[in-house]
Design an enzyme around this catalytic site. Structure first.
Site, PDB file in Angstrom:
ATOM      1  CE  LYS A  34      -4.004   2.074   2.788  1.00 34.98           C
ATOM      2  NZ  LYS A  34      -4.713   1.765   3.856  1.00 34.98           N
TER       3      LYS A  34
ATOM      4  CB  SER B 153      -8.293   0.899   5.859  1.00 38.67           C
ATOM      5  OG  SER B 153      -9.035   1.871   5.830  1.00 38.67           O
TER       6      SER B 153
ATOM      7  CB  SER C 132      -8.053   3.518   3.025  1.00 37.32           C
ATOM      8  OG  SER C 132      -7.343   2.784   3.953  1.00 37.32           O
TER       9      SER C 132
END
Lengths: 484, 486
Positions: free
Chosen positions: B76, B175, B151
């Site tokens: 990420k 997330s 997210s």
């Protein structure tokens, strides 16, 4: 005329002498090239986290113990949020609700030797910001983040001081404590101790405090005194002219010896304190505190009492000698070499201090070592040299003529003549050379003789180039003159 | 190759069926061909990846291959990577090249893992749909008109589409778990403090936690045992031995006590999602587990408490983006205030600004006690709810999200978006671990089963998820997207 009373409280920021910063491994050394001692953590890079320097905690605890403060079991770091270019993260990690050092007290000594106590409200740990450099950048501002993250202990007093002199005595007492503890170099010129001074005035006898002004960043004992003096006068004048003191932050201008109000915009800050989620609460158990206590050196007040009670010094001498760790250590080293505390005290406060003051030196920079001074005093005490010669020897040591008093005594032939035969020879010569004075002396009564003998002593001393033992000369002269 | 799990690929590398270079090259080809439609990567680091793959092949040839040697994965874009842009999905950090590696990145590297690049995400991890990225929204590979969740939407979509076998995500309020559920993969949020946060760009420091996203619980175990552990650079990481999670997967479910929080099956739960979740629980019963209802009475306070605490911390964490030292800076500032205002107005997106404003407000003088302190009290109550429940049962189960993936652009109102995290957010407030496991479909969109366990019970959590995956094949389902490409 209205009688006014001054009320002063101080916030003193002490830079702690840790090797690395309070939340990172970067060095804290002073004077490096800008931004060479700021790591990713100090720069507030995305993703970095603070790790508390345990040494800073130990130092704060030692300070707390030195001022008889309570050391709470739990203290907490919080974030003080505001924007400024030299504050990399947009917040300063500090302590607010639960500081590491609770209420305590400091004993201060005034010029007349009297002492009194100033209460400490609390002391807390925090990180320093960087520095904005406004010169040399053609209308731009340079930022040096070397100082960012340097550990500070902010010591907040109660408003217990009533004069500039007391405020200075308080800062000196703090200076002595932190340097004794070795937790700060106490170097005010390099910013290791910075003071914010809160000043207000009130009519004598009034219980309520007047409105205070805070004077920021006053960085020497002398400036503290001047800033307070100016501020007190300003406030009294203002009130007597029918005005009112406004609560504000002011800056001291050392060029003009005056304080000036800062823009009031700064005042509107809401710092939005909240507990720093990146740092765990600091928990200190009794064993840890006891351990730190055991590591503490003797403190100024303890030393003062020992000098007075065990070494038999006067309260004044003890106070002066214990006022700084360097001074006390020097004195004790001299005493250990010569074996006489009183003599050591006299020399350190007399000849040595006079010379240091004249050349504006700290005791740590003295060209005469404690070893040398102790050696010199020994020679006075064992009658090797006279007191007068000792001053010569001291000056020679100061000028670096030789390594020891003995070497100078030897080189300059200052050794006292104690050989009775040699002194008698000189006396006989003086008597022979001064028939008129001898006759006068012998005709005089006892009272007059006492005064007249000084002439003969002087002549003999002169003949011996100062090396004859004055007591011996005196008694031998008496014998010879009285004989006839 | 792209259908295989991390564990299978590791076995293939060991057996010499293919080299790491071949494996990584094939994944990079897939990214190049397919990611134009998905937008799951912000940066692809092909050159570095192939060099790392070659190094892994050499290490293997000389007999010292580490646990993840030569295995491709993605990070990420919230994890700092030395020499590679770390944008956090924000214009603010579009130009930011991190000068250091996050601890988990370092650990992945030391274990021989090969990063293919940085995945898309909601800006500063604020969002539940991945629509809040400066780099544009990510598409859900199961249905390109749906969001992947957020997210960590880029990581979830990349794994689901078979671009990489695994990825790292972060979870502040769901997330990792919610996008895992939306994309039909397995995602684990570890106990707060289990994985170092050093080098993970902070959103809400007391809630953020990095974790693995992969096809199976076994793969998550392999990744977790690599990245977990105490880190001297993160004071909130916990000094506790890291178990051999892979070795503890084969636990029996006989007698396992499962609690179903009644608050997780109430209003707002999509009926198809509920059906899938209840079916999954039946599977557990068939494997010998006992099921009972429990209550987490403060569940309804979790979202309000979260939206005080997280924005408060964020408002402070994001103060460093001021245009002075790194990241975006506005053109020709007239003075300091102009620099701050325009830099931040231009650099941050709408949702980030909204949360900074909320957080600044709740920390302000006069509001602090009513908001921040009250939220912290609620947080303690929520934690206590879980501790009480775990006195009765071993694990808790329920849906990961109330609905399957919704359409891009469907959630216009921030509050309805916040409600997406209704089952995941309390877990972060309590600090306990949670995993989302594929458990069926609602229409063509995957449904996730969430399993929760007590603090540091990741081994149990992974074992419970693994046993389910031994008995079902939901985790083996692959979207049609990209199937044509071998």
């Amino acid at each position: 005329m209205m009688q006014w009373e001054t009320v002063i409280g101080l916030e003193v920021h002490v830079q702690l002498a840790t090797q690395s910063k309070i939340f990172s491994g970067a060095s804290t050394a002073f004077g490096a090239e800008p931004n060479t001692q700021a790591c990713a953590v100090d720069l507030g890079m995305p993703g970095v986290l603070p790790v508390l320097n345990e040494n800073a905690v130990a130092m704060a605890v030692k300070f707390g113990l030195a001022v008889d403060a309570e050391i709470p079991e739990t203290s907490l770091f919080e974030r003080k949020n505001y924007f400024y270019p030299d504050l990399p993260k947009g917040y300063q990690t500090s302590q607010m609700a639960q500081p590491i050092v609770g209420p305590g007290k400091v004993e201060i000594t005034l010029d007349d030797g009297s002492t009194r106590s100033v209460r400490i409200h609390h002391a807390h740990l925090e990180e320093d910001a960087g520095k904005s450099l406004h010169e040399d950048y053609h209308g731009m501002t340079g930022i040096d983040l070397n100082r960012a993250g340097t550990p500070l202990l902010e010591i907040v007093s109660e408003p217990d001081m009533r004069s500039a002199k007391e405020a200075v005595a308080y800062i000196k007492a703090l200076h002595a404590i932190v340097t004794y503890l070795g937790i700060s170099d106490g170097n005010m010129a390099e910013g290791s101790m910075r003071c914010d001074v809160n000043v207000s005035v009130r009519p004598k006898g009034q219980a309520a405090f007047g409105t205070r002004a805070e004077i920021k960043n006053v960085n020497s004992f002398r400036f503290v005194e001047k800033a307070i003096a100016f501020e007190v006068e300003r406030q009294i004048e203002l009130i007597e002219d029918g005005g009112q003191v406004v609560q504000e932050t002011r800056l001291f201008d050392p060029e003009r010896d005056e304080t000036r109000g800062m823009r009031t915009k700064e005042e509107a800050n809401d710092y939005r304190y909240f507990p720093c989620p990146d740092l765990l609460p600091v928990t200190l158990d009794g064993a840890y505190v006891d351990h730190q206590r055991a590591l503490m050196p003797e403190l100024p007040s303890e030393k003062r009492h020992r000098f007075e009670n065990q070494l038999g010094l006067s309260a004044y001498d003890a106070g002066v000698l214990a006022s700084s760790r360097a001074m006390a250590e020097y004195f004790e080293a001299v005493k250990d070499v010569c074996g006489d505390a009183k003599q050591a005290a006299n020399w350190v406060q007399g000849e040595l201090s006079a010379n240091l003051n004249r050349e504006n030196l700290e005791i740590g920079d003295s060209p005469v070592t404690a070893e040398q001074l102790g050696g010199l005093i020994q020679r006075v005490m064992d009658d090797t040299i006279s007191g007068k010669a000792a001053k010569q020897v001291f000056q020679a040591l100061w000028d670096g003529e030789a390594d020891s008093a003995d070497a100078i005594i030897e080189a300059r032939g200052l050794k006292q003549v104690t050989d009775t035969g040699a002194i008698e020879g000189m006396i006989d010569q003086v008597i022979a050379d001064s028939p008129v004075q001898v006759a006068q002396y012998r005709e005089a009564d006892e009272a007059k003789r006492g005064k007249m003998i000084g002439y003969f002593v002087g002549q003999v001393m002169k003949a011996s180039r100062g090396t004859a033992n004055p007591q011996q000369v005196n008694s031998l002269l008496k014998q010879k003159l009285d004989q006839a | 190759m792209h259908d295989k799990t991390l564990t299978e690929l590791a076995a293939g590398l060991r057996a010499g069926e293919f080299s790491s270079r071949e494996l990584c090259q094939s994944a990079l080809d897939r990214i190049q061909r397919l990611d134009g439609d998905l937008n799951s990567f912000i940066s692809v680091t092909a050159e570095q990846a192939l060099a790392d793959a070659d190094a892994a092949d050499q290490a293997r040839a000389s007999g010292d291959a580490a646990a993840l040697a030569g295995l491709p994965l993605a990070l990420k874009d919230i994890f700092c990577t030395q020499g590679v842009r770390t944008s956090c999905g924000s214009k603010m950090l579009d130009s930011f090249v991190a000068p250091y590696d996050a601890t988990v990145v370092e650990k992945i590297r030391q274990a021989g893992g090969v990063s293919l690049g940085k995945t898309n995400m909601d800006e500063f991890a604020m969002g539940s749909s991945n629509e809040n990225s400066f780099y544009g929204p990510v598409k859900n590979p199961w249905d390109l008109s749906a969001v992947p969740g957020g997210s960590s939407g880029g990581s979830a979509a990349a794994v689901a589409a078979g671009l990489v076998p695994a990825a790292l995500g972060t979870d502040t309020g769901g997330s990792i778990r919610q996008p895992a559920a939306f994309c039909g993969i397995t995602g684990l949020k570890p106990t707060y403090g289990r994985v170092s946060r050093y080098g993970m760009v902070a959103y809400a420091s007391s809630l953020d936690q990095g974790g693995p996203m992969a096809r199976t619980a076994a793969d998550c175990a392999l990744l977790l045992e690599t990245i977990a552990g105490h880190d001297v650079r993160d004071s909130t990481s916990v000094a506790r031995v890291v178990p051999d999670y892979s070795a503890e997967l084969d636990t029996s479910l006989a007698g396992l006590k499962i609690g179903l929080p009644k608050e997780y099956f109430g209003d707002g739960l999509d009926p198809e999602v509920e059906t899938a979740v209840r079916e999954a629980i039946k599977v557990y019963e068939s494997l010998g587990a006992k099921v009972c209802e429990v209550s987490l009475p403060h569940t309804h306070l979790a979202i309000p408490a979260y939206y005080v605490i997280a924005p408060a911390e964020a408002s402070s964490n994001l103060s460093r983006y001021d245009g002075v030292r790194f990241g975006h800076r506005c053109e020709d500032p007239t003075d300091l205030e102009d620099l701050y205002k325009r830099t931040r107005a231009e650099g941050f997106g709408e949702e980030v600004k909204r949360r900074i404003l909320i957080g600044t407000h709740t920390l302000s003088e006069g509001f602090f006690d009513a908001y921040y302190l009250k939220a912290q009290q609620v947080r303690r109550l929520i934690r206590q709810d879980f501790l009480d429940a775990f006195d009765e049962v071993d694990v808790l189960m329920g849906p990961t999200a109330p609905t399957p993936a919704f359409d891009l652009g469907a959630q216009k109102d921030p509050v309805s978006m916040y409600l997406q995290d209704i089952y995941t957010i309390a877990v972060n407030l309590a600090g306990i671990p949670g995993i989302s496991v594929p458990a069926g479909f609602a229409g063509n969109r995957p449904v996730g089963l969430q399993v929760l366990a007590p603090h540091f019970a990741e081994a149990q959590l992974l074992g419970v998820a693994h046993q389910f995956q031994q008995a079902t094949d939901w985790h083996l389902k692959r979207p049609a997207f990209g199937k044509e490409m071998a």
